[in-house]
Write a protein that holds these residues in place. Structure first.
Motif, mmCIF file in Angstrom:
data_model
loop_
_atom_site.group_PDB
_atom_site.id
_atom_site.type_symbol
_atom_site.label_atom_id
_atom_site.label_comp_id
_atom_site.label_asym_id
_atom_site.label_seq_id
_atom_site.Cartn_x
_atom_site.Cartn_y
_atom_site.Cartn_z
ATOM 1 N N PRO A 184 0.850 -1.191 0.000
ATOM 2 C CA PRO A 184 0.000 0.000 0.000
ATOM 3 C C PRO A 184 0.885 1.239 0.000
ATOM 4 C CG PRO A 184 -0.026 -1.083 2.148
ATOM 5 C CD PRO A 184 0.708 -1.995 1.233
ATOM 6 N N ALA A 185 0.393 2.305 -0.638
ATOM 7 C CA ALA A 185 1.258 3.447 -0.915
ATOM 8 C C ALA A 185 0.896 4.684 -0.113
ATOM 9 C CB ALA A 185 1.202 3.776 -2.407
ATOM 10 N N ILE A 186 1.940 5.401 0.256
ATOM 11 C CA ILE A 186 1.800 6.732 0.835
ATOM 12 C C ILE A 186 2.684 7.669 0.032
ATOM 13 C CG2 ILE A 186 2.352 8.205 2.813
ATOM 14 C CD1 ILE A 186 1.543 5.972 4.657
ATOM 15 N N ASP A 187 2.053 8.613 -0.660
ATOM 16 C CA ASP A 187 2.782 9.646 -1.384
ATOM 17 C C ASP A 187 2.773 10.908 -0.530
ATOM 18 O OD1 ASP A 187 2.964 7.793 -3.376
ATOM 19 O OD2 ASP A 187 1.739 8.886 -4.831
ATOM 20 N N LEU A 188 3.954 11.450 -0.287
ATOM 21 C CA LEU A 188 4.093 12.597 0.604
ATOM 22 C C LEU A 188 4.401 13.870 -0.173
ATOM 23 C CD1 LEU A 188 6.305 10.925 3.352
ATOM 24 C CD2 LEU A 188 3.891 11.503 3.567
ATOM 25 N N LYS A 189 3.686 14.919 0.162
ATOM 26 C CA LYS A 189 4.008 16.255 -0.362
ATOM 27 C C LYS A 189 3.669 17.281 0.709
ATOM 28 C CE LYS A 189 3.802 19.201 -4.415
ATOM 29 N NZ LYS A 189 3.909 20.444 -3.625
ATOM 30 N N ASP A 190 4.668 18.082 1.042
ATOM 31 C CA ASP A 190 4.484 19.111 2.066
ATOM 32 C C ASP A 190 3.956 18.525 3.368
ATOM 33 O OD1 ASP A 190 5.288 21.060 0.183
ATOM 34 O OD2 ASP A 190 3.237 21.215 -0.577
ATOM 35 N N GLY A 191 4.403 17.302 3.688
ATOM 36 C CA GLY A 191 4.069 16.686 4.959
ATOM 37 C C GLY A 191 2.731 15.974 5.017
ATOM 38 N N ALA A 192 1.969 16.006 3.932
ATOM 39 C CA ALA A 192 0.651 15.366 3.916
ATOM 40 C C ALA A 192 0.642 14.191 2.950
ATOM 41 C CB ALA A 192 -0.421 16.377 3.517
ATOM 42 N N VAL A 193 -0.362 13.319 3.116
ATOM 43 C CA VAL A 193 -0.554 12.189 2.211
ATOM 44 C C VAL A 193 -1.415 12.671 1.041
ATOM 45 C CG1 VAL A 193 -1.342 9.809 1.981
ATOM 46 C CG2 VAL A 193 -0.467 10.628 4.181
ATOM 47 N N VAL A 194 -0.904 12.520 -0.184
ATOM 48 C CA VAL A 194 -1.611 13.047 -1.347
ATOM 49 C C VAL A 194 -1.704 11.987 -2.433
ATOM 50 C CG1 VAL A 194 -0.794 15.387 -0.857
ATOM 51 C CG2 VAL A 194 0.472 13.948 -2.469
ATOM 52 N N ARG A 195 -2.539 12.253 -3.429
ATOM 53 C CA ARG A 195 -2.605 11.433 -4.633
ATOM 54 C C ARG A 195 -2.591 12.363 -5.840
ATOM 55 N NH1 ARG A 195 -0.615 7.151 -4.253
ATOM 56 N NH2 ARG A 195 -1.627 6.417 -6.154
ATOM 57 N N LEU A 196 -2.158 11.810 -6.970
ATOM 58 C CA LEU A 196 -2.146 12.540 -8.232
ATOM 59 C C LEU A 196 -2.835 11.702 -9.295
ATOM 60 C CD1 LEU A 196 0.647 13.319 -6.620
ATOM 61 C CD2 LEU A 196 1.337 14.287 -8.799
ATOM 62 N N TYR A 197 -3.300 12.345 -10.349
ATOM 63 C CA TYR A 197 -3.836 11.642 -11.507
ATOM 64 C C TYR A 197 -2.778 11.661 -12.606
ATOM 65 C CZ TYR A 197 -8.373 12.137 -9.226
ATOM 66 O OH TYR A 197 -9.419 12.095 -8.327
ATOM 67 N N LYS A 198 -2.413 10.468 -13.079
ATOM 68 C CA LYS A 198 -1.420 10.326 -14.146
ATOM 69 C C LYS A 198 -0.136 11.085 -13.845
ATOM 70 C CE LYS A 198 -4.758 9.525 -17.879
ATOM 71 N NZ LYS A 198 -5.157 9.897 -19.254
ATOM 72 N N GLY A 199 0.178 11.211 -12.564
ATOM 73 C CA GLY A 199 1.435 11.825 -12.174
ATOM 74 C C GLY A 199 1.499 13.326 -12.310
ATOM 75 N N SER A 200 0.392 13.984 -12.617
ATOM 76 C CA SER A 200 0.417 15.431 -12.828
ATOM 77 C C SER A 200 0.336 16.170 -11.498
ATOM 78 C CB SER A 200 -0.754 15.856 -13.716
ATOM 79 O OG SER A 200 -0.841 17.265 -13.780
ATOM 80 N N PHE A 201 1.313 17.048 -11.258
ATOM 81 C CA PHE A 201 1.316 17.815 -10.016
ATOM 82 C C PHE A 201 0.175 18.835 -9.985
ATOM 83 C CE2 PHE A 201 5.413 15.895 -9.642
ATOM 84 C CZ PHE A 201 5.668 15.841 -8.267
ATOM 85 N N ASP A 202 -0.423 19.119 -11.132
ATOM 86 C CA ASP A 202 -1.567 20.026 -11.174
ATOM 87 C C ASP A 202 -2.810 19.391 -10.566
ATOM 88 O OD1 ASP A 202 -0.047 21.957 -12.445
ATOM 89 O OD2 ASP A 202 -0.629 21.303 -14.453
ATOM 90 N N THR A 203 -2.780 18.072 -10.385
ATOM 91 C CA THR A 203 -3.954 17.364 -9.866
ATOM 92 C C THR A 203 -3.778 16.909 -8.423
ATOM 93 O OG1 THR A 203 -3.193 15.161 -10.579
ATOM 94 C CG2 THR A 203 -4.402 16.497 -12.196
ATOM 95 N N VAL A 204 -2.710 17.353 -7.768
ATOM 96 C CA VAL A 204 -2.425 16.876 -6.417
ATOM 97 C C VAL A 204 -3.579 17.212 -5.478
ATOM 98 C CG1 VAL A 204 -1.175 18.972 -5.724
ATOM 99 C CG2 VAL A 204 -0.689 16.801 -4.582
ATOM 100 N N HIS A 205 -3.982 16.228 -4.673
ATOM 101 C CA HIS A 205 -5.029 16.458 -3.694
ATOM 102 C C HIS A 205 -4.749 15.626 -2.451
ATOM 103 C CE1 HIS A 205 -6.290 12.957 -6.010
ATOM 104 N NE2 HIS A 205 -7.049 12.592 -4.994
ATOM 105 N N GLN A 206 -5.025 16.207 -1.319
ATOM 106 C CA GLN A 206 -4.740 15.549 -0.047
ATOM 107 C C GLN A 206 -5.781 14.481 0.251
ATOM 108 O OE1 GLN A 206 -3.460 18.104 3.248
ATOM 109 N NE2 GLN A 206 -4.827 16.974 4.609
#
Length: 240
Positions: A5-27
């Motif tokens: 199971p995955a945890i993607d971290l950005k700015d200290g929070a767990v986030v997900r992206l669509y197709k790897g686009s940082f424009d779609t990052v959501h916590q």
């Protein structure tokens, strides 16, 4: 087949992206340690973590959170911003079990060879992230022009035993793994393959296990409530 199971971290929070686009990052969660405990309670023994800050600009900013998760007793596989032997030394000091070299494997293949010589092939994985069969780097924003199968063969010649393959078109889309490209990889190399991207339901785990892949990363499907993680762990078999 191990379930990661995955945890993607950005700015200290767990986030997900669509197709790897940082424009779609959501916590999707605020506390990665709480999320990791839930994974552990479901029977997972491995966890796949990505420092997205490191993946994009090479500066890892989530070391304390990675270390906190590692202290739970989970085996942590970490990628994102690992571009030198100094980076490897630092992440292993956090308690990480396996380090994932992504962009640096393209720009500096010698690093991969040196890492394997120093830490052993079981502790080093190479991440191959591809769109339309071409390897992407720098947080999936740069096209290397390399064919993913040719690159996999190159990595195997360097001694790589574990490859994490992500078909960017499926990542975060709940559309099913890229079975066809995974099968092509199985024919091209003898490395242990970890499927990443697109897992949408428990049947996908059953199908990947039947394919004989080494591992499967579960991300969006867990956070969307589309998969029973405990059942996925059971379907995967021995988690070693």
């Amino acid at each position: 087949m191990i379930i990661l199971p995955a945890i993607d971290l950005k700015d200290g929070a767990v986030v997900r992206l669509y197709k790897g686009s940082f424009d779609t990052v959501h916590q999707v969660a605020t506390d990665p340690v709480t999320v990791a405990r839930a994974f552990q309670e479901a029977g997972a023994t491995w966890i796949h973590m990505v420092d997205l800050d490191g993946a994009r600009d090479g500066v890892r900013r989530n070391a304390q959170l990675v270390q906190a998760v590692a202290t739970l007793g989970l085996q942590v596989e970490l990628g994102g911003g690992i571009r030198s032997m100094e980076d490897l030394k630092a992440v292993f000091a956090l308690g990480v079990t396996r380090a994932v070299i992504g962009s640096a494997a393209v720009s500096n293949p010698e690093l991969v060879a040196q890492a394997i010589a120093t830490y052993g092939a079981d502790r080093i994985a190479v991440g191959i992230d591809a769109r339309d069969g071409k390897v992407k780097t720098a947080g999936w924003e740069v096209d290397s022009g390399l064919d993913y199968l040719d690159f996999a063969r190159q990595m195997e010649r360097l001694g790589v035993k574990i490859i994490i393959f992500t078909d960017i078109e499926t990542d975060g889309m709940l559309s099913g793994p890229s079975f066809g490209r995974l099968q092509q990889l199985q024919k091209a190399v003898s490395c242990q393959l970890i499927a990443s991207g697109g897992v949408s339901c428990n049947q996908d785990i059953v199908d990947l296990e039947r394919m004989g892949v080494y591992g499967a990363i579960i991300g969006k499907a867990y956070y969307a409530g589309a998969i029973d993680l405990a059942q996925a762990v059971k379907d995967g078999g021995a988690q070693c």
